[in-house]
Write a protein that holds these residues in place. Structure first.
Motif, PDB file in Angstrom:
ATOM      1  N   ASN A  81       0.806  -1.225   0.000  1.00 18.73           N
ATOM      2  CA  ASN A  81       0.000   0.000   0.000  1.00 18.73           C
ATOM      3  C   ASN A  81       0.838   1.273   0.000  1.00 18.73           C
ATOM      4  O   ASN A  81       0.324   2.349   0.297  1.00 18.73           O
ATOM      5  CB  ASN A  81      -0.933  -0.004   1.214  1.00 18.73           C
ATOM      6  CG  ASN A  81      -1.909  -1.154   1.157  1.00 18.73           C
ATOM      7  OD1 ASN A  81      -2.456  -1.468   0.100  1.00 18.73           O
ATOM      8  ND2 ASN A  81      -2.106  -1.815   2.277  1.00 18.73           N
ATOM      9  N   MET A  82       2.107   1.191  -0.352  1.00 18.39           N
ATOM     10  CA  MET A  82       2.965   2.379  -0.229  1.00 18.39           C
ATOM     11  C   MET A  82       2.503   3.546  -1.090  1.00 18.39           C
ATOM     12  O   MET A  82       2.733   4.701  -0.734  1.00 18.39           O
ATOM     13  CB  MET A  82       4.441   2.048  -0.456  1.00 18.39           C
ATOM     14  CG  MET A  82       4.858   1.733  -1.851  1.00 18.39           C
ATOM     15  SD  MET A  82       6.657   1.519  -2.014  1.00 18.39           S
ATOM     16  CE  MET A  82       6.898  -0.105  -1.325  1.00 18.39           C
ATOM     17  N   GLU A 117       4.033  -7.543  -5.801  1.00 15.66           N
ATOM     18  CA  GLU A 117       3.118  -6.394  -5.886  1.00 15.66           C
ATOM     19  C   GLU A 117       3.756  -5.156  -5.253  1.00 15.66           C
ATOM     20  O   GLU A 117       3.645  -4.050  -5.789  1.00 15.66           O
ATOM     21  CB  GLU A 117       1.785  -6.722  -5.220  1.00 15.66           C
ATOM     22  CG  GLU A 117       0.710  -5.705  -5.479  1.00 15.66           C
ATOM     23  CD  GLU A 117       0.377  -5.520  -6.955  1.00 15.66           C
ATOM     24  OE1 GLU A 117       0.080  -4.374  -7.342  1.00 15.66           O
ATOM     25  OE2 GLU A 117       0.411  -6.491  -7.727  1.00 15.66           O
ATOM     26  N   ALA A 118       4.439  -5.322  -4.132  1.00  9.74           N
ATOM     27  CA  ALA A 118       5.104  -4.196  -3.466  1.00  9.74           C
ATOM     28  C   ALA A 118       6.257  -3.662  -4.318  1.00  9.74           C
ATOM     29  O   ALA A 118       6.475  -2.441  -4.378  1.00  9.74           O
ATOM     30  CB  ALA A 118       5.594  -4.618  -2.088  1.00  9.74           C
ATOM     31  N   ILE A 119       7.007  -4.544  -4.961  1.00 12.30           N
ATOM     32  CA  ILE A 119       8.074  -4.088  -5.859  1.00 12.30           C
ATOM     33  C   ILE A 119       7.464  -3.235  -6.972  1.00 12.30           C
ATOM     34  O   ILE A 119       7.972  -2.155  -7.296  1.00 12.30           O
ATOM     35  CB  ILE A 119       8.860  -5.283  -6.440  1.00 12.30           C
ATOM     36  CG1 ILE A 119       9.665  -5.984  -5.344  1.00 12.30           C
ATOM     37  CG2 ILE A 119       9.792  -4.813  -7.564  1.00 12.30           C
ATOM     38  CD1 ILE A 119      10.260  -7.323  -5.762  1.00 12.30           C
ATOM     39  N   ALA A 149      10.281 -16.570  -7.514  1.00 11.73           N
ATOM     40  CA  ALA A 149       9.262 -15.686  -8.089  1.00 11.73           C
ATOM     41  C   ALA A 149       9.807 -14.271  -8.280  1.00 11.73           C
ATOM     42  O   ALA A 149       9.584 -13.643  -9.323  1.00 11.73           O
ATOM     43  CB  ALA A 149       8.017 -15.675  -7.210  1.00 11.73           C
ATOM     44  N   ILE A 150      10.516 -13.757  -7.281  1.00 13.73           N
ATOM     45  CA  ILE A 150      11.087 -12.406  -7.390  1.00 13.73           C
ATOM     46  C   ILE A 150      12.121 -12.367  -8.515  1.00 13.73           C
ATOM     47  O   ILE A 150      12.110 -11.460  -9.356  1.00 13.73           O
ATOM     48  CB  ILE A 150      11.692 -11.947  -6.055  1.00 13.73           C
ATOM     49  CG1 ILE A 150      10.587 -11.682  -5.030  1.00 13.73           C
ATOM     50  CG2 ILE A 150      12.542 -10.678  -6.252  1.00 13.73           C
ATOM     51  CD1 ILE A 150      11.087 -11.423  -3.624  1.00 13.73           C
ATOM     52  N   LEU A 151      13.018 -13.338  -8.562  1.00 11.80           N
ATOM     53  CA  LEU A 151      14.038 -13.358  -9.608  1.00 11.80           C
ATOM     54  C   LEU A 151      13.412 -13.464 -10.997  1.00 11.80           C
ATOM     55  O   LEU A 151      13.851 -12.784 -11.940  1.00 11.80           O
ATOM     56  CB  LEU A 151      15.040 -14.485  -9.367  1.00 11.80           C
ATOM     57  CG  LEU A 151      15.936 -14.308  -8.140  1.00 11.80           C
ATOM     58  CD1 LEU A 151      16.800 -15.544  -7.925  1.00 11.80           C
ATOM     59  CD2 LEU A 151      16.808 -13.051  -8.256  1.00 11.80           C
ATOM     60  N   ASN A 152      12.374 -14.265 -11.145  1.00 14.81           N
ATOM     61  CA  ASN A 152      11.671 -14.358 -12.427  1.00 14.81           C
ATOM     62  C   ASN A 152      11.011 -13.031 -12.797  1.00 14.81           C
ATOM     63  O   ASN A 152      11.044 -12.615 -13.954  1.00 14.81           O
ATOM     64  CB  ASN A 152      10.642 -15.488 -12.414  1.00 14.81           C
ATOM     65  CG  ASN A 152      11.293 -16.852 -12.488  1.00 14.81           C
ATOM     66  OD1 ASN A 152      12.363 -17.007 -13.055  1.00 14.81           O
ATOM     67  ND2 ASN A 152      10.649 -17.842 -11.906  1.00 14.81           N
TER      68      ASN A 152
END
Length: 186
Positions: A81-82, A117-119, A149-152
């Motif tokens: 939510n940033m 989502e936050a990234i 997942a993050i690396l992909n």
């Protein structure tokens, strides 16, 4: 020089932060990154620290208070939510530490879907030449799904808008953390 992942990330992002910078600690944890960002953003800067665990919020408030900084806003909300708190293209630096709260309950950890989502939210908030530092942990306690997942996802980020750097502790055993960086080019 320290080669611990958080110190390494701090050294890399320092050149992107100066007095007056707007910074985000997306995973406040025990407040170490928040205090680092407060120091480098200076009296004219602002640091927003997010976490969903009350213990992390209290730990971060305590660390900031003990350090004497008054330029932090500590927010009990998810880093997803940033954008509720920040304008697009306004942030100089965002730091993430994925995994669990050090010294906390290892069953409570970041998850692949919300981390990605936050990234994405953070990328919208980064200004030109802004940087995002990611400390990606994996292993027995935190698993491997989030790391993969993050690396992909990082491979899919628009290379015309962002530069993505991923480094490794190549000769370390037992699933060492992975430091990664995203710099907004446009």
């Amino acid at each position: 020089m320290s080669y611990l992942i958080t110190d390494y990330v701090h050294q890399f992002v320092t050149s992107h932060i100066q007095n007056g910078s707007i910074c985000v600690d997306a995973t406040a944890g025990n407040g170490n990154d928040t205090v680092f960002l407060c120091e480098h953003a200076g009296m004219d800067g602002k640091v927003f620290a997010f976490d969903i665990q009350e213990a992390a919020i209290e730990n971060t408030k305590k660390r900031v208070k003990e350090s004497g900084y008054q330029n932090a806003e500590i927010i009990f909300d998810s880093h997803v939510n940033m954008k509720k708190y920040l304008e697009e293209k306004s942030v100089d630096c965002i730091l993430f530490n994925f995994g669990y709260l050090p010294g906390g309950n290892h069953a409570i950890a970041t998850k692949a879907s919300t981390s990605i989502e936050a990234i994405k939210e953070g990328l919208d908030c980064l200004k030109k030449d802004g940087i995002m530092g990611l400390c990606i942990y994996s292993g027995k306690d935190s698993g491997f799904e989030e790391k993969e997942a993050i690396l992909n996802y990082l491979k899919q980020i628009d290379s015309k808008k962002y530069l993505v750097l991923v480094t490794e502790y190549y000769n370390r055993v037992n699933h060492p953390p992975i430091p990664a960086f995203i710099i907004r080019l446009k």
